[in-house]
Design a protein around this motif. Structure first.
Motif, PDB file in Angstrom:
ATOM      1  N   VAL A  13       0.852  -1.190   0.000  1.00 27.26           N
ATOM      2  CA  VAL A  13       0.000   0.000   0.000  1.00 27.26           C
ATOM      3  C   VAL A  13       0.885   1.236   0.000  1.00 27.26           C
ATOM      4  CG1 VAL A  13      -1.658   1.383   1.313  1.00 27.26           C
ATOM      5  CG2 VAL A  13      -1.900  -1.109   1.232  1.00 27.26           C
ATOM      6  N   CYS A  56      -7.525  -2.560   4.283  1.00 29.64           N
ATOM      7  CA  CYS A  56      -7.532  -3.300   3.002  1.00 29.64           C
ATOM      8  C   CYS A  56      -8.530  -4.458   3.076  1.00 29.64           C
ATOM      9  CB  CYS A  56      -6.148  -3.844   2.680  1.00 29.64           C
ATOM     10  SG  CYS A  56      -4.946  -2.582   2.238  1.00 29.64           S
ATOM     11  N   GLY A  59     -11.942  -3.274   2.774  1.00 30.20           N
ATOM     12  CA  GLY A  59     -12.263  -2.587   1.528  1.00 30.20           C
ATOM     13  C   GLY A  59     -12.230  -1.080   1.650  1.00 30.20           C
ATOM     14  N   ARG A  62      -7.231   0.897  -0.740  1.00 26.43           N
ATOM     15  CA  ARG A  62      -6.961   0.163  -1.970  1.00 26.43           C
ATOM     16  C   ARG A  62      -5.473  -0.183  -2.058  1.00 26.43           C
ATOM     17  NH1 ARG A  62      -9.445  -0.829  -6.951  1.00 26.43           N
ATOM     18  NH2 ARG A  62     -11.586  -0.421  -6.332  1.00 26.43           N
ATOM     19  N   GLU A  64      -1.836  -1.252  -3.583  1.00 28.96           N
ATOM     20  CA  GLU A  64      -1.095  -1.019  -4.823  1.00 28.96           C
ATOM     21  C   GLU A  64      -0.861  -2.349  -5.545  1.00 28.96           C
ATOM     22  OE1 GLU A  64       1.190   2.409  -6.506  1.00 28.96           O
ATOM     23  OE2 GLU A  64      -0.369   2.176  -5.017  1.00 28.96           O
ATOM     24  N   THR A  76      -9.820  -8.502  -3.381  1.00 28.75           N
ATOM     25  CA  THR A  76      -8.897  -7.366  -3.352  1.00 28.75           C
ATOM     26  C   THR A  76      -9.530  -6.093  -3.903  1.00 28.75           C
ATOM     27  OG1 THR A  76      -7.285  -9.051  -3.969  1.00 28.75           O
ATOM     28  CG2 THR A  76      -6.474  -6.802  -3.753  1.00 28.75           C
ATOM     29  N   ARG A  77     -10.195  -6.219  -5.035  1.00 25.67           N
ATOM     30  CA  ARG A  77     -10.778  -5.017  -5.645  1.00 25.67           C
ATOM     31  C   ARG A  77     -12.217  -5.285  -6.057  1.00 25.67           C
ATOM     32  NH1 ARG A  77      -5.833  -5.822  -7.075  1.00 25.67           N
ATOM     33  NH2 ARG A  77      -4.268  -4.265  -6.531  1.00 25.67           N
ATOM     34  N   ARG A  83     -19.055  -5.372  -2.406  1.00 28.55           N
ATOM     35  CA  ARG A  83     -18.504  -5.035  -1.091  1.00 28.55           C
ATOM     36  C   ARG A  83     -19.627  -4.968  -0.053  1.00 28.55           C
ATOM     37  NH1 ARG A  83     -14.487  -5.874   2.254  1.00 28.55           N
ATOM     38  NH2 ARG A  83     -12.862  -6.075   0.805  1.00 28.55           N
TER      39      ARG A  83
END
Ligand SMILES: Nc1ncnc2c1ncn2[C@@H]1O[C@H](COP(=O)(O)OP(=O)(O)O)[C@@H](O)[C@H]1O
Ligand SMILES: [Mg+2]
Length: 415
Positions: A13, A56, A59, A62, A64, A76-77, A83
């Motif tokens: 991050v 992280c 959520g 974010r 890297e 992760t995303r 979410r």
């Protein structure tokens, strides 16, 4: 480890600086995992990246690079909608629920917020569930219509726990959840979290700067320093036998739950500092302080793992007649116990001097006329520890001083 519930893999991050502020690398290549129903204690000093890792998982931050897998699924995303759905399975309890509670909403409204992403249920069903949950955390139905400001810090934290556990999540991120509470309230809330885990099998990511809390709560412990993972292992292993100097420093700085233990540690640290600065009888004083600290800690927690070496010798003594070589071992065990906490922070030079002084004392004891007197004193300590007479044991240790200073002078030839 149980079947994995959460896997954090190579997480990185970076907080992007705006204007003249530089970028900040908050996490760099961090990997940790938690088995279902277990607790991972995440520790480190302020600013080491603990909350960033929790963020992280929730959520809120974010990453890297790297990935977060929850129950086999890459989270992760996630898109905002996914979410929200996941929020019934991953919940959080923060340090200060007051700031995350709306002061104008009743406790019923506040607690039931976490049900909004579940299929609709009737008002009555929802209320029944909220009341049952409030009772589970030690509050009754009369709390429903009241407001956050009407509760104490400990009660508000119970409300925050009720809110988090209401949707029956699989994972709860506890970020400094008890750090703002008084020690006695802290212990109650920690025990509540443990009971709820035993009932429901919930998994905790337990974030704290306080190592004394983590040992009580965790299956495994991970230690962060400046965004790097420096140590990870079983909770007992890491807290009893830390391998990384940073972990040892954290342990030395962590407050015990007992005021007397804390005072003994402070005195030991002062004595060790004098030892580091040199000075004639400094090592005798340091040893003396260590002995008192060790006895107090043994009394505070007589047979736990932390005092394992001591407890083992102690057991031998209480079951067999006392022999001189065992007394020598008892003294070594007493001295062995304390450095793991206080002396852990001092330099190797100081630790070596303490070890040398200890060896000299044990040797001189074995050859000394005063051994008989010492044997009687040790027996007194054992009896006192056995019957939990703290003051008596400590005062006997304190009375070692004079004879020991004399022994020390005799063996070193110092004035
Ligand atoms: N939103 C942010 N923007 C910039 N830097 C941040 C932000 N949040 C945290 N940091 C920085 O990242 C580092 C890690 O912070 P954090 O994860 O809060 O640590 P901890 O919870 O261990 O105290 C710190 O140096 C902190 O100042
Ligand atoms: Mg934090």
């Amino acid at each position: 480890m149980n079947k994995l519930l959460l896997e954090v893999n190579d997480l990185g991050v970076v907080y992007r600086g705006r204007g003249r502020r530089k970028d900040k690398v908050a996490l760099d290549g961090v990997s940790v995992a938690i088995g279902a129903g277990e607790t991972l204690g995440l520790v480190g000093e302020s600013g080491s990246g603990k909350s960033t890792l929790g963020g992280c998982v929730l959520g809120l931050v974010r990453p890297e690079h790297g990935s977060i897998t929850f129950d086999g699924r890459d989270i992760t995303r996630l898109a905002a909608r996914d979410r929200r759905t996941l929020s019934t399975q991953i919940q959080a309890v923060f340090q200060d629920p007051y700031s995350s509670f709306n002061p104008h909403r009743t406790i019923e409204q506040t607690v039931s917020e976490t049900l909004t992403n579940l299929p609709r249920m009737s008002r009555q069903d929802r209320r029944t569930r909220v009341v049952a949950m409030l009772e589970r955390v030690g509050l009754d139905g009369s709390a429903l219509e009241r407001f956050p400001a009407q509760f104490s810090g400990g009660q508000r934290q119970r409300i925050a726990i009720a809110r988090a556990l209401l949707p029956e999540p699989r994972l709860v991120v506890c970020d400094e959840s008890v750090s703002a509470l008084d020690l006695s309230v802290q212990a109650q809330v920690l025990n509540l979290l443990l009971e709820l885990q035993a009932d429901s099998g919930v998994t905790y990511l337990f974030i704290t700067h306080d190592l004394s809390v983590v040992r009580h709560m965790s299956t495994r412990v991970a230690v962060l320093e400046h965004g790097h993972l420096v140590e990870e292992g079983g909770a007992r292993e890491v807290t009893d036998h830390p391998t990384h100097p940073y972990t040892r420093k954290l342990i030395a700085a962590s407050p015990g739950s007992d005021a007397e233990v804390q005072e003994a540690r402070r005195e030991t640290r002062r004595a060790m500092a004098r030892l580091e600065a040199g000075g004639t009888d400094a090592d005798v004083h340091a040893l003396h302080a260590l002995e008192i600290q060790a006895v107090i800690e043994a009394l505070a927690e007589p047979l736990s793992g932390a005092t394992g070496g001591f407890a083992r010798v102690l057991n031998e003594f209480t079951h067999e007649p006392v022999a001189l070589d065992k007394l020598v071992r008892l003294r070594a065990a007493i001295l062995d116990l304390a450095p793991r906490t206080s002396a852990a922070m001092t330099s190797e030079v100081v630790n070596r001097r303490v070890a040398d002084a200890r060896e000299r004392l044990c040797r001189s004891l074995a050859e000394n006329d005063r051994a008989l007197h010492f044997a009687a004193q040790c027996r007194e300590i054992l009896v006192a520890i056995d019957s939990r007479q703290r003051e008596r044991a400590v005062s006997v240790v304190a009375s070692f001083d004079d004879t020991r200073v004399a022994e020390h002078r005799a063996t070193t030839g110092r004035p």
